[in-house]
Design an enzyme around this catalytic site. Structure first.
Site, PDB file in Angstrom:
ATOM      1  N   LYS A  31       0.888  -1.325  -0.016  1.00 13.17           N
ATOM      2  CA  LYS A  31      -0.016  -0.076  -0.077  1.00 13.17           C
ATOM      3  C   LYS A  31       0.927   1.420  -0.016  1.00 13.17           C
ATOM      4  O   LYS A  31       1.390   1.482   1.105  1.00 13.17           O
ATOM      5  CB  LYS A  31      -0.902   0.049   1.242  1.00 13.17           C
ATOM      6  CG  LYS A  31      -1.944   1.012   1.258  1.00 13.17           C
ATOM      7  CD  LYS A  31      -2.901   1.092   2.250  1.00 13.17           C
ATOM      8  CE  LYS A  31      -4.085   2.027   2.176  1.00 13.17           C
ATOM      9  NZ  LYS A  31      -3.453   3.396   2.358  1.00 13.17           N
ATOM     10  N   ARG A  34      -8.400  12.285  -6.480  1.00  9.69           N
ATOM     11  CA  ARG A  34      -9.564  11.728  -5.886  1.00  9.69           C
ATOM     12  C   ARG A  34     -10.705  12.546  -5.542  1.00  9.69           C
ATOM     13  O   ARG A  34     -11.887  12.306  -5.395  1.00  9.69           O
ATOM     14  CB  ARG A  34      -8.945  10.812  -4.614  1.00  9.69           C
ATOM     15  CG  ARG A  34     -10.177   9.943  -3.903  1.00  9.69           C
ATOM     16  CD  ARG A  34      -9.466   9.388  -2.673  1.00  9.69           C
ATOM     17  NE  ARG A  34     -10.570   8.353  -2.241  1.00  9.69           N
ATOM     18  CZ  ARG A  34     -11.010   8.738  -1.107  1.00  9.69           C
ATOM     19  NH1 ARG A  34     -11.195   9.969  -0.710  1.00  9.69           N
ATOM     20  NH2 ARG A  34     -11.910   8.003  -0.491  1.00  9.69           N
TER      21      ARG A  34
HETATM   22  S1  IVH Z   1      -6.859  -0.446  -3.974  1.00 11.29           S
HETATM   23  C1  IVH Z   1     -11.528   0.989  -3.683  1.00 11.29           C
HETATM   24  N1  IVH Z   1      -4.151  -0.735  -3.936  1.00 11.29           N
HETATM   25  O1  IVH Z   1      -4.983   3.657  -0.511  1.00 11.29           O
HETATM   26  C2  IVH Z   1     -10.130   1.398  -3.244  1.00 11.29           C
HETATM   27  N2  IVH Z   1      -5.108   1.275  -3.084  1.00 11.29           N
HETATM   28  O2  IVH Z   1      -7.404   3.611   1.116  1.00 11.29           O
HETATM   29  C3  IVH Z   1      -9.271   0.498  -3.862  1.00 11.29           C
HETATM   30  N3  IVH Z   1      -3.370   3.020  -2.339  1.00 11.29           N
HETATM   31  O3  IVH Z   1      -7.184   5.612  -2.203  1.00 11.29           O
HETATM   32  C4  IVH Z   1      -7.733   0.891  -3.618  1.00 11.29           C
HETATM   33  N4  IVH Z   1      -1.586   1.562  -2.859  1.00 11.29           N
HETATM   34  O4  IVH Z   1      -4.895   5.814  -3.012  1.00 11.29           O
HETATM   35  C5  IVH Z   1      -5.352  -0.134  -3.617  1.00 11.29           C
HETATM   36  N5  IVH Z   1      -1.990  -1.174  -4.194  1.00 11.29           N
HETATM   37  C6  IVH Z   1      -3.276  -0.360  -3.720  1.00 11.29           C
HETATM   38  C7  IVH Z   1      -2.813   0.844  -3.156  1.00 11.29           C
HETATM   39  C8  IVH Z   1      -3.940   1.777  -2.934  1.00 11.29           C
HETATM   40  C9  IVH Z   1      -2.117   2.534  -2.101  1.00 11.29           C
HETATM   41  C10 IVH Z   1      -4.220   4.002  -1.871  1.00 11.29           C
HETATM   42  C11 IVH Z   1      -5.342   4.525  -2.932  1.00 11.29           C
HETATM   43  C12 IVH Z   1      -6.522   4.237  -2.103  1.00 11.29           C
HETATM   44  C13 IVH Z   1      -6.304   4.314  -0.657  1.00 11.29           C
HETATM   45  C14 IVH Z   1      -7.316   3.328   0.014  1.00 11.29           C
END
Ligand code: IVH
Length: 677
Positions: A119, A140
């Site tokens: 993440k 966003r």
């Molecule tokens: S999936 C529906 N994958 O984390 C949201 N998010 O709290 C699905 N982020 O706004 C998100 N790395 O900006 C996803 N490998 C990753 C990510 C990631 C960073 C951030 C993203 C999102 C936030 C979610």
């Protein structure tokens, strides 16, 4: 020649000034100086700091977060909402997550494959390609509407402007995280508190040339809209887009089972410090995109993914005082006022002690040396006490049994566990001015009325000046009076006025959530709105007799339990709450609950379920109905179109009643046929 202390004092004045402007711009969304003046002020600070090295030792620079104000970018509605992820903090949370998925999908021993990705702690952006050409790039924003930052995104060298490869979809929306590498961040440290702020600041530059000066990178991690959609797995999607030129994280991997999940989590936690970008956890996603589709979303996050956070940063400090705070539901929270300490790039001076029991268990006392922890945006918490450093004369903390308003507090008995709650509560509502103020903060919040420019600090200010006492006052503000206040200018006032006017038009579900009935969150508010349909029907709760008839029907609604019904009853039994809600209704234009024009097999149909299904859980059946335009009701009435009867233990009386009312009955086998048709 100025002395060291004169220079420091001048420097501090400028810092405090810029912080105020940062707050006006970033938190209140109402800049009070021009971009140029802001830039000058910032330049002066940086020049002073470069000239006098001793200023660099000052801690406060770390608080100088944010970036120069820019004119607002054009707002653009997202093709699909950009939601956030729910969090897991330990193995049990992860076990729970897997269990919930299996329950929803009605799976027993089947194995679920997860795709695990780091993440990235950056700023999310979405890139839209039409016929392989980058045509839109949005931030966003609030998740529904983003800002058009295409020109800035185009300056990031790794983002393809044109896609090359086979089978590129006609419409392709790539979700990505923009970041700055730790190495690059070190070169511009004096401007920003952490790499994330630096990336955010760079992306929000009005002039793309400025963005290009700060070296940004990105990882693509998902998709929004795609047409045609030809992918079966998240892993397949990422490797395909990598072949089209997108940068995807090389540490991502398929994982199966809780042991592998735990292993991957600790592996990456160990690797974390050696990576050249910040990560704050791992994201686990159901790899099968068909299952993802079945799982769908709650109102705020996908059911198919979770962020498994790394353990938070910790620091030692000393407790100066313990005070209590009163929340909007009357919950009394003890808070430790601590000697300011930097935890993960942010100066912390308050940490929560959760509740009375927690203080007793840890025997936390004023003067104690403690370990605190800060994880993400969560309020820092007190973890433990170092008894060896305790002053012998220190006294046990006596938890006050009264609220700040003076009335006695109470620990309630939990309905399901029959045990006393850990939380002590003030049982008053708006009669307690501390609760009233918190309720107002809830009302203006993003999830409720979402009034830009009326944040928590402004509520405090307006409350102290007696401008607002109850929600309806927000709509009767005396603007000329506000204009005279320090920190308010024509522009900020105009923005506030507009935001308040905009918020007057509100949906019934948001309204129900906003008035802050305990135990009625966003999901329950939606269920209630679907039941009442109009504000006039909802207002029938105000009179005792009608309320009791309505409450009997509410118990039957799926998702609404005894606790919620009792809470609604308590709320409207209080005359002040009724008066305040009536006053608020008068100011608003509340729209009827409506299914959001979803087209599909059950478009505009009202459906109810009874009994269990073999292939899916009740939750999935409900979500399928809703995703196909249907509205799921919780009780049988003439309004109902279909009663869907699962084979496992349907309620006979419901079937009988439906038959009497000539409602079409759909058996499980027919339901499956309709879904497959
Ligand atoms: S999936 C529906 N994958 O984390 C949201 N998010 O709290 C699905 N982020 O706004 C998100 N790395 O900006 C996803 N490998 C990753 C990510 C990631 C960073 C951030 C993203 C999102 C936030 C979610």
């Amino acid at each position: 020649m100025k002395s060291k202390s004169q220079i420091t004092s001048l420097f501090l004045k400028k810092i405090s000034k810029i912080k105020k402007h940062n707050d006006s711009y970033f938190n209140k969304d109402r800049p009070v100086i021009s971009d140029k003046d802001y830039d000058n002020l910032k330049r002066e600070i940086i020049e002073l700091q470069n000239k006098y090295k001793f200023l660099k030792e000052q801690k406060f620079l770390e608080n100088l977060v944010g970036s120069p104000p820019t004119n607002k970018f054009k707002k653009v509605k997202h093709l699909r909402p950009m939601l956030s992820l729910s969090n897991a903090f330990d193995k049990n949370d992860m076990i729970d997550f897997i269990k919930k998925i299996k329950n929803f999908l009605n799976l027993k021993n089947e194995i679920i494959e997860f795709f695990c990705e780091p993440k990235i702690d950056g700023i999310s952006a979405t890139l839209i390609y039409e016929n392989g050409l980058l045509i839109k790039g949005l931030s966003r924003g609030d998740g529904i509407t983003g800002e058009d930052i295409l020109e800035n995104l185009k300056t990031i060298s790794g983002i393809p402007k044109k896609l090359n490869g086979e089978n590129i979809p006609k419409l392709l929306e790539i979700r990505s995280e923009i970041f700055i590498s730790k190495k690059d961040f070190n070169n511009l440290k004096q401007d920003f508190a952490n790499p994330r702020n630096a990336a955010g600041g760079s992306l929000r530059q009005k002039d793309p040339k400025e963005t290009s000066k700060i070296p940004l990178k990105y990882f693509a991690y998902g998709f929004g809209a795609i047409e045609p959609m030809n992918f079966l797995k998240q892993s397949e999607f990422l490797s395909k887009i990598s072949s089209w030129g997108f940068s995807v994280n090389p540490l991502s991997k398929i994982t199966i089972g809780i042991d592998e999940i735990e292993k991957k989590h600790s592996e990456l936690d160990n690797l974390r410090s050696s990576l050249d970008y910040d990560i704050d956890g791992l994201v686990f996603k159901v790899n099968d995109l068909n299952l993802q589709k079945r799982l769908g979303f709650t109102s705020s996050s996908p059911r198919w993914a979770i962020a498994y956070k790394f353990s938070a940063e910790k620091a030692q400090t000393k407790i100066k005082d313990i005070i209590i705070q009163v929340g909007r539901t009357g919950a009394i929270t003890p808070v430790a006022k601590v000697e300011p300490v930097t935890v993960g790039g942010v100066v912390v001076s308050n940490a929560t002690l959760h509740n009375e029991d927690e203080i007793q268990r840890k025997d936390v006392r004023v003067g104690d040396t403690i370990l605190i922890q800060r994880a993400g945006d969560v309020i820092p918490q007190v973890l433990s006490v170092d008894i060896s450093k305790r002053d012998r004369k220190s006294k046990k903390f006596v938890f006050p049994n009264k609220c700040l308003c003076g009335s006695l507090t109470k620990k309630e008995i939990n309905k399901s566990t029959k045990k006393e709650d850990a939380v002590r509560r003030c049982m008053k509502g708006y009669e307690c001015k501390f609760i009233a103020k918190e309720k107002l903060k809830h009302i203006v919040s993003k999830e409720a009325f979402n009034i830009d420019g009326l944040g928590k600090k402004v509520v405090d200010q307006f409350w102290n000046l007696k401008f607002i006492r109850e929600p309806s006052d927000i709509f009767k503000l005396d603007y000329p009076k506000i204009e005279k206040l320090e920190g308010w200018g024509k522009l900020s006032l105009e923005n506030l006025k507009n935001a308040i006017t905009r918020s007057k038009i509100i949906s019934l579900e948001k309204f129900i959530f906003s008035i802050g009935i305990r135990h009625i969150g966003q999901e329950n508010a939606k269920i209630l709105a679907a039941f009442f349909i109009s504000i006039d029907e909802f207002c029938k709760l105000f009179t005792v007799k009608k309320r009791h008839t309505i409450l009997k029907n509410l118990v039957e609604l799926d998702g609404i339990g005894e606790t919620q019904v009792e809470s609604i009853d308590n709320f409207f039994s209080n005359n002040k709450n009724v008066q305040i809600t009536e006053n608020l209704v008068e100011q608003l234009n509340i729209s009827n609950f409506s299914i959001q024009n979803k087209k599909g097999k059950f478009s505009n149909k009202k459906i109810m379920f009874t009994g269990g299904f073999k292939n899916m859980s009740r939750s999935e059946a409900k979500s399928i109905a809703e995703n196909n335009g249907g509205k799921v009701l919780g009780s049988i009435s003439k309004k109902l179109d279909y009663l869907v009867v699962g084979d496992s233990k349907p309620t006979k009386s419901k079937i009988e009643k439906a038959k009497q009312l000539n409602i079409k009955i759909i058996l499980e086998k027919d339901w499956n046929k309709i879904l497959n048709s």
